[in-house]
Design an enzyme around this catalytic site. Structure first.
Site, PDB file in Angstrom:
ATOM      1  N   HIS A  35       0.781  -1.315   0.114  1.00  0.00           N
ATOM      2  CA  HIS A  35       0.051   0.091  -0.055  1.00  0.00           C
ATOM      3  C   HIS A  35       0.858   1.262  -0.043  1.00  0.00           C
ATOM      4  O   HIS A  35       0.393   2.341  -0.252  1.00  0.00           O
ATOM      5  CB  HIS A  35      -1.061   0.006   1.115  1.00  0.00           C
ATOM      6  N   ASP A  80       0.112  -7.715   1.349  1.00  0.00           N
ATOM      7  CA  ASP A  80       0.717  -6.236   1.584  1.00  0.00           C
ATOM      8  C   ASP A  80       2.249  -6.227   1.548  1.00  0.00           C
ATOM      9  O   ASP A  80       2.805  -5.485   2.379  1.00  0.00           O
ATOM     10  CB  ASP A  80       0.081  -5.780   2.623  1.00  0.00           C
ATOM     11  N   GLY A 117       3.690   6.712   8.336  1.00  0.00           N
ATOM     12  CA  GLY A 117       5.153   6.774   8.128  1.00  0.00           C
ATOM     13  C   GLY A 117       5.890   5.580   8.386  1.00  0.00           C
ATOM     14  O   GLY A 117       6.787   5.303   7.895  1.00  0.00           O
ATOM     15  N   ASN A 118       5.293   4.775   9.284  1.00  0.00           N
ATOM     16  CA  ASN A 118       6.040   3.768   9.751  1.00  0.00           C
ATOM     17  C   ASN A 118       6.018   2.443   8.865  1.00  0.00           C
ATOM     18  O   ASN A 118       6.452   1.566   8.916  1.00  0.00           O
ATOM     19  CB  ASN A 118       5.640   3.180  11.055  1.00  0.00           C
ATOM     20  N   SER A 119       4.758   2.559   7.952  1.00  0.00           N
ATOM     21  CA  SER A 119       4.207   1.463   7.215  1.00  0.00           C
ATOM     22  C   SER A 119       5.681   0.893   6.268  1.00  0.00           C
ATOM     23  O   SER A 119       6.299   1.730   5.703  1.00  0.00           O
ATOM     24  CB  SER A 119       3.240   2.082   6.195  1.00  0.00           C
ATOM     25  N   LEU A 147      -7.591 -24.504  -1.931  1.00  0.00           N
ATOM     26  CA  LEU A 147      -8.176 -25.628  -1.570  1.00  0.00           C
ATOM     27  C   LEU A 147      -9.572 -25.738  -2.287  1.00  0.00           C
ATOM     28  O   LEU A 147     -10.027 -26.790  -2.539  1.00  0.00           O
ATOM     29  CB  LEU A 147      -8.612 -25.884  -0.176  1.00  0.00           C
ATOM     30  N   LEU A 160     -15.528 -22.948   0.943  1.00  0.00           N
ATOM     31  CA  LEU A 160     -15.866 -21.574   1.708  1.00  0.00           C
ATOM     32  C   LEU A 160     -16.189 -22.186   3.473  1.00  0.00           C
ATOM     33  O   LEU A 160     -16.497 -23.308   3.324  1.00  0.00           O
ATOM     34  CB  LEU A 160     -17.267 -20.816   1.447  1.00  0.00           C
ATOM     35  N   ILE A 161     -15.445 -21.428   4.200  1.00  0.00           N
ATOM     36  CA  ILE A 161     -15.446 -21.974   5.779  1.00  0.00           C
ATOM     37  C   ILE A 161     -16.147 -20.896   6.533  1.00  0.00           C
ATOM     38  O   ILE A 161     -16.303 -19.835   6.166  1.00  0.00           O
ATOM     39  CB  ILE A 161     -14.138 -22.113   6.000  1.00  0.00           C
TER      40      ILE A 161
END
Length: 468
Positions: free
Chosen positions: A110, A140, A211-213, A268, A271-272
């Site tokens: 991002h 991400d 800003g830490n991203s 797989l 849907l769970i």
């Protein structure tokens, strides 16, 4: 004399206590001196895509100025841009870290998403344009490359060895303040977040801000164990809950990005949903655990291996599945074509299946057509049901069932059924016709929860139904 000795002892103890406490706390100075040169500041330039105001916490307004609520927020920074300067491109600020001497850098997807230009500022103040080698939105993670040699690099650790309670440290550029250092402890590991199916996050209480991203999370040995990615916030700022992508997963992703420019994940084809207390009782389990299979995709690896709707997956490749959120990361990390063992509970008995993992397809969406009116039937559950229209079978991939036309007062209403639900299975038996559905209902035990499978607007789920 004795009183004097006691007084001196107490004074000495008071003086010694702060020294003992100080000695027990970690000293991060050497770690920071060693690791800081390999941490970089990342800024991006992109075309102005809208007329909205960008704030220091990112862009949280819609085209008409409405607030977009966001609890889990990625924390990169955008320098404020105003409506009277529509042609100026925003510059997003984030962090990253160098993992190879020849210039490969890890950061968040991002941070560089939709960027026309990515600039990297090194510890020695040099600014170099970076090439985006590859980027993966699901985890991400992004891999960059700058044209430089003999660069300082971080030491990489193993996030799988992290323990709750141990000290960790973050270095990044919150609000543009380069190489800011914050510390805390690991609050939890393998934490599942909403809409983040493939990342078992590391939760910490390290102070993280915009800003830490993309910046590194270090253990006390000075090894990177995670990439800072998200915070939980109601105000837009740090509230004591921050989340990092495990470095083990990030490196697996970066190797694929470096080798082929994209990421292949295991699939797989089910849907769970979570197994709550009521569902556990309805399936005869002693405690809520596992991932309940609500739907098996046609022509999927799960279908080929014999998984069925109503199976409860307890383990995958010898890894326990306690919560349903445990399963997607385990499956996603298996390479397509490899085999895996799945242990399920079916009809109260354990069963082991071998499945050949497929490749995760691109995400799609289902339509939500309105059902046609059909002759209705009533049942003692407080339901008015009708035969399932053919168009719903195709749109929602439903093979059989009955559709709920009306919910009256009774067990179905208490269980949460709504008009438009398609009932496909009741008490472990697949529903084919209205007559069969009525028979199953009449045979239901009173006062005990039974599993009911419905498809709601294309999404399958199990509900615990308790007839009177």
């Amino acid at each position: 004399m004795k009183a004097i000795r006691i007084s001196l002892f107490l004074v000495f103890a008071c003086l010694l206590t702060p020294l003992v406490n100080a000695a027990a706390l970690p000293d991060f100075t050497e770690l920071v001196e060693e690791a800081s040169p390999a941490v970089v500041n990342i800024s991006t330039v992109q075309k102005q895509g809208s007329q909205t105001l960008s704030t220091p916490f990112g862009q949280f307004q819609g085209p008409n100025g409405e607030e977009i609520p966001e609890i889990f927020r990625h924390f990169f920074r955008e320098i404020p841009q105003f409506r009277d300067r529509p042609h100026r491109a925003p510059r997003s600020l984030g962090s990253g870290f160098i993992i190879s001497h020849d210039g490969y850098i890890l950061t968040n997807h991002h941070v560089i998403k939709d960027a026309d230009q990515v600039m990297v500022r090194l510890n020695d103040r040099r600014e170099l344009e970076a090439k985006v080698v590859g980027s993966d939105e699901r985890t991400d993670v992004a891999l960059l490359k700058i044209d430089a040699d003999d660069l300082p690099v971080v030491r990489l650790g193993q996030s799988s060895e992290l323990k709750v309670g141990e000290w960790v440290l973050a270095i990044g550029s919150p609000f543009g303040f380069d190489h800011s250092v914050t510390a805390g402890i690991v609050s939890a590991t393998e934490r599942a977040l909403a809409n983040e199916n493939y990342v078992p996050f590391i939760q910490t209480d390290v102070a993280i801000n915009p800003g830490n991203s993309g910046g590194p999370l270090f253990n006390l040995d000075g090894e990177v164990v995670g990439i800072n990615s998200q915070i939980y916030t109601r105000s837009g700022g740090f509230m004591g809950l921050s989340f990092a992508i495990p470095i083990d997963m990030a490196l697996e992703v970066s190797e694929q990005l470096k080798g082929q420019g994209f990421v292949e994940r295991g699939w797989l084809g089910v849907l769970i949903q979570e197994v709550n207390r009521d569902l556990a009782e309805s399936f005869g389990l002693k405690k809520p655990a596992g991932a309940l299979v609500a739907k098996v995709m046609p022509d999927s690896p799960a279908a080929a291996a014999g998984l069925q709707e109503g199976d409860i997956i307890l383990s995958f490749n010898d890894h326990s599945v306690v919560l349903s959120s445990d399963l997607p990361p385990l499956v996603g990390r298996i390479k397509p074509g490899e085999s895996a063992e799945v242990v399920v509970i079916r009809d109260g008995r354990k069963k082991t299946l071998e499945v050949t993992i497929g490749r995760l397809p691109d995400e799609g969406s289902d339509g939500q057509p309105a059902a046609k009116k059909q002759p209705v039937e009533t049942s003692r559950l407080g339901l008015v049901v009708a035969p399932l229209p053919e168009e719903l079978k195709d749109k929602w991939s439903v093979r059989s069932g009955v559709i709920v036309e009306q919910v009256e007062e009774g067990a179905a209403a208490r269980a949460g059924l709504v008009r438009g639900d398609v009932i496909t299975m009741l008490n472990g038996e697949r529903v084919e016709t209205l007559e069969q559905f009525q028979r199953i209902v009449e045979e239901l035990p009173a006062g005990r929860s039974v599993p009911l499978r419905v498809v709601r607007r294309g999404n399958p789920m199990f509900i615990a139904l308790k007839p009177e």
